[in-house]
Design a protein around this motif. Structure first.
Motif, PDB file in Angstrom:
ATOM      1  N   ASN A 255     -20.342  55.954  53.730  1.00 24.62           N
ATOM      2  CA  ASN A 255     -19.029  55.596  53.176  1.00 24.62           C
ATOM      3  C   ASN A 255     -18.766  56.263  51.829  1.00 24.62           C
ATOM      4  O   ASN A 255     -17.651  56.705  51.548  1.00 24.62           O
ATOM      5  CB  ASN A 255     -18.929  54.072  53.032  1.00 24.62           C
ATOM      6  CG  ASN A 255     -18.754  53.384  54.375  1.00 24.62           C
ATOM      7  OD1 ASN A 255     -17.908  53.764  55.174  1.00 24.62           O
ATOM      8  ND2 ASN A 255     -19.568  52.371  54.631  1.00 24.62           N
TER       9      ASN A 255
ATOM     10  N   ASP B 202     -18.306  44.530  53.300  1.00 26.46           N
ATOM     11  CA  ASP B 202     -18.016  45.786  52.612  1.00 26.46           C
ATOM     12  C   ASP B 202     -18.807  46.992  53.113  1.00 26.46           C
ATOM     13  O   ASP B 202     -19.490  47.669  52.343  1.00 26.46           O
ATOM     14  CB  ASP B 202     -18.234  45.631  51.102  1.00 26.46           C
ATOM     15  CG  ASP B 202     -17.353  44.563  50.489  1.00 26.46           C
ATOM     16  OD1 ASP B 202     -16.245  44.355  51.009  1.00 26.46           O
ATOM     17  OD2 ASP B 202     -17.766  43.922  49.503  1.00 26.46           O
ATOM     18  N   TYR B 203     -18.665  47.318  54.422  1.00 26.28           N
ATOM     19  CA  TYR B 203     -19.293  48.562  54.876  1.00 26.28           C
ATOM     20  C   TYR B 203     -18.735  49.065  56.197  1.00 26.28           C
ATOM     21  O   TYR B 203     -18.977  50.215  56.555  1.00 26.28           O
ATOM     22  CB  TYR B 203     -20.812  48.373  55.009  1.00 26.28           C
ATOM     23  CG  TYR B 203     -21.260  47.763  56.325  1.00 26.28           C
ATOM     24  CD1 TYR B 203     -21.815  48.553  57.334  1.00 26.28           C
ATOM     25  CD2 TYR B 203     -21.139  46.388  56.579  1.00 26.28           C
ATOM     26  CE1 TYR B 203     -22.246  48.000  58.548  1.00 26.28           C
ATOM     27  CE2 TYR B 203     -21.568  45.832  57.774  1.00 26.28           C
ATOM     28  CZ  TYR B 203     -22.116  46.638  58.752  1.00 26.28           C
ATOM     29  OH  TYR B 203     -22.531  46.095  59.947  1.00 26.28           O
TER      30      TYR B 203
ATOM     31  N   TYR C  45     -13.519  51.761  55.289  1.00 22.90           N
ATOM     32  CA  TYR C  45     -14.873  52.302  55.161  1.00 22.90           C
ATOM     33  C   TYR C  45     -14.969  53.540  56.042  1.00 22.90           C
ATOM     34  O   TYR C  45     -15.342  53.469  57.211  1.00 22.90           O
ATOM     35  CB  TYR C  45     -15.907  51.222  55.505  1.00 22.90           C
ATOM     36  CG  TYR C  45     -15.836  50.108  54.488  1.00 22.90           C
ATOM     37  CD1 TYR C  45     -16.401  50.272  53.226  1.00 22.90           C
ATOM     38  CD2 TYR C  45     -15.115  48.947  54.744  1.00 22.90           C
ATOM     39  CE1 TYR C  45     -16.270  49.296  52.260  1.00 22.90           C
ATOM     40  CE2 TYR C  45     -14.983  47.968  53.788  1.00 22.90           C
ATOM     41  CZ  TYR C  45     -15.559  48.147  52.542  1.00 22.90           C
ATOM     42  OH  TYR C  45     -15.422  47.181  51.578  1.00 22.90           O
TER      43      TYR C  45
END
Length: 446
Positions: free
Chosen positions: A52, A131-132, A106
């Motif tokens: 990312n 968050d990925y 991402y």
């Protein structure tokens, strides 16, 4: 088979441990086994970090890489600052976050299936939040590769939270969220938008669902996931019985420098007593009630997994050891303890209970979620109502005063773990399912 496991981390957390175990077992059985993660902390050559950072603009990528560096060195303030600056470098992403819209931005997710440089036969996803991962790519992945998703929490069926804690709005569209701070938190109430966006994603997807508990599977069948499910299985989590196994309590206490004559209770959680999903307040009240009436032995409550200052109550103690990274040492804490206490507001199928059972440590736990599927009431432990410190204290006292019952429960606990929660059993069930999925695909059934 080439099998790609996907999770937010490779080592840290209960879901990561299950994914890691499965990744290792598949490789040991002669399959091509690979692991793609949002944040890599180990050094395994078949574990890949989803790129990312490399796919963002210069500003966002630079601050994201600094965030990773600060996280590695546990510099919390700078880590948070770097994350905010990275997000500000992508205006649309920043604006969506301010509105409470879940962040699926991402870009490295596009490269997921190309990380191996060879064909992927089975894609097995675990935790897809934190968050990925770009969930909007799920329909594309499920078209290209048979995709299994193991649910470790409830996030995929809600407008933002991983644990609904009694809220039923996930069944009808969320909105008017009672708690925006529940992990993963959002800044404003866009939970209805988030829920409907997920429903649209699943309407274009076809995948296989596994849960470790019947409790979570029942919720899945009432959720926005259900229409996308080709097949589903309840596959209980496994525990590594070569690590978590009975060890003589006296020997374990000598190794850990714990008193031989004390009555020791253990509580384990990520974040320790500060974990908001656990109910340490009830555990502490139960300990105080028990210890106030216990004149036979010094009582110690050990809280493993978070920071805290030791608290002395007369001759009794609430002890907060330093964080333990070595799982072999964690297993010694289970063996050194007379009881494992698990008070919680909500839980799916906690690994800590399985670890305690495997070490022959009877369990007293809250009757919520999938926990009743782990404990054989009155045989391997006791279940108590949520927030009932009196019932918890009473069960602690019962086991302290009845050595014969404690010994019987200890033997039955380790026996239950061997029969029902062996890691090899879990791996066998998943591998058998993978093979069935691929056979059905060849026949055009999946």
């Amino acid at each position: 088979m080439n099998i790609l496991q996907v999770n937010v981390t490779d080592i840290t957390g209960g879901a990561a441990r299950i994914a890691w175990y499965l990744f290792q077992k598949c490789g040991q059985r002669g399959h091509g086994s690979y692991f793609a993660v949002g944040r890599k902390t180990g050094n395994d050559s078949n574990t890949f970090e989803i790129p990312n950072y490399a796919c963002r603009n210069l500003w966002a990528g630079t601050w994201s890489r600094l965030e990773k560096k600060f996280t590695k060195h546990n510099i919390r303030y700078l880590r948070g600052l770097a994350r905010r600056l990275a997000i500000m470098g992508e205006r649309r992403r920043w604006a969506d976050r301010q509105k409470g819209i879940e962040d699926f931005n991402y870009p490295g997710t596009h490269h997921l299936l190309g990380l191996l440089h060879q064909h992927v036969d089975i894609l097995h996803a675990h935790v897809l939040h934190s968050d990925y991962f770009n969930l909007k790519l799920l329909p594309e992945f499920t078209r290209r590769v048979p995709t299994v998703i193991t649910l470790h929490d409830e996030w995929m069926m809600t407008g933002h939270c991983a644990c609904t804690i009694g809220c039923e709005r996930w069944k009808v569209g969320c909105g008017q969220c009672p708690d925006l701070t529940t992990y993963p938190p959002v800044k404003r109430d866009a939970t209805a938008y988030n829920w409907f966006r997920k429903r649209k994603i699943y309407a274009k997807s076809r995948f296989y669902i596994a849960t470790p508990s019947n409790w979570l599977m029942k919720k899945t069948k009432c959720s926005i996931l259900n229409n996308a499910v080709i097949d589903s299985r309840v596959i209980p989590n496994g525990v590594d019985l070569s690590v978590f196994r009975p060890v003589a309590g006296q020997a374990a206490r000598r190794t850990l420098n714990l008193p031989q004559d004390a009555w020791i209770m253990l509580f384990v959680a990520a974040g320790g007593h500060n974990n908001r999903f656990k109910d340490f307040a009830t555990i502490k009240k139960a300990f105080l009630k028990f210890s106030a009436g216990s004149v036979r032995q010094k009582a110690i409550l050990i809280c493993l997994g978070g920071k805290g200052n030791d608290q002395r109550i007369g001759s009794n103690l609430i002890h907060f050891p330093d964080y333990v990274f070595d799982i072999k040492k964690v297993s010694l804490y289970y063996s050194a303890s007379d009881l494992y206490i698990h008070g919680t507001r909500t839980d799916n199928f906690p690994n800590s209970i399985l670890e305690a059972l495997a070490c022959g440590t009877p369990v007293i736990a809250t009757r919520v979620g999938g926990i009743p599927e782990q404990i054989d009431e009155g045989v391997t432990g006791f279940l108590v109502p949520p927030h009932d410190s009196g019932a918890m204290a009473s069960r602690i006292k019962q086991l302290q005063e009845n050595k014969g019952l404690w010994q019987k429960m200890s033997a039955m606990a380790s026996d239950s773990a061997r029969k029902h929660f062996d890691l090899d059993r879990m791996a066998d069930e998943y591998l058998s399912w993978y093979q069935e999925i691929l056979k059905n695909k060849l026949r055009g059934d999946g």
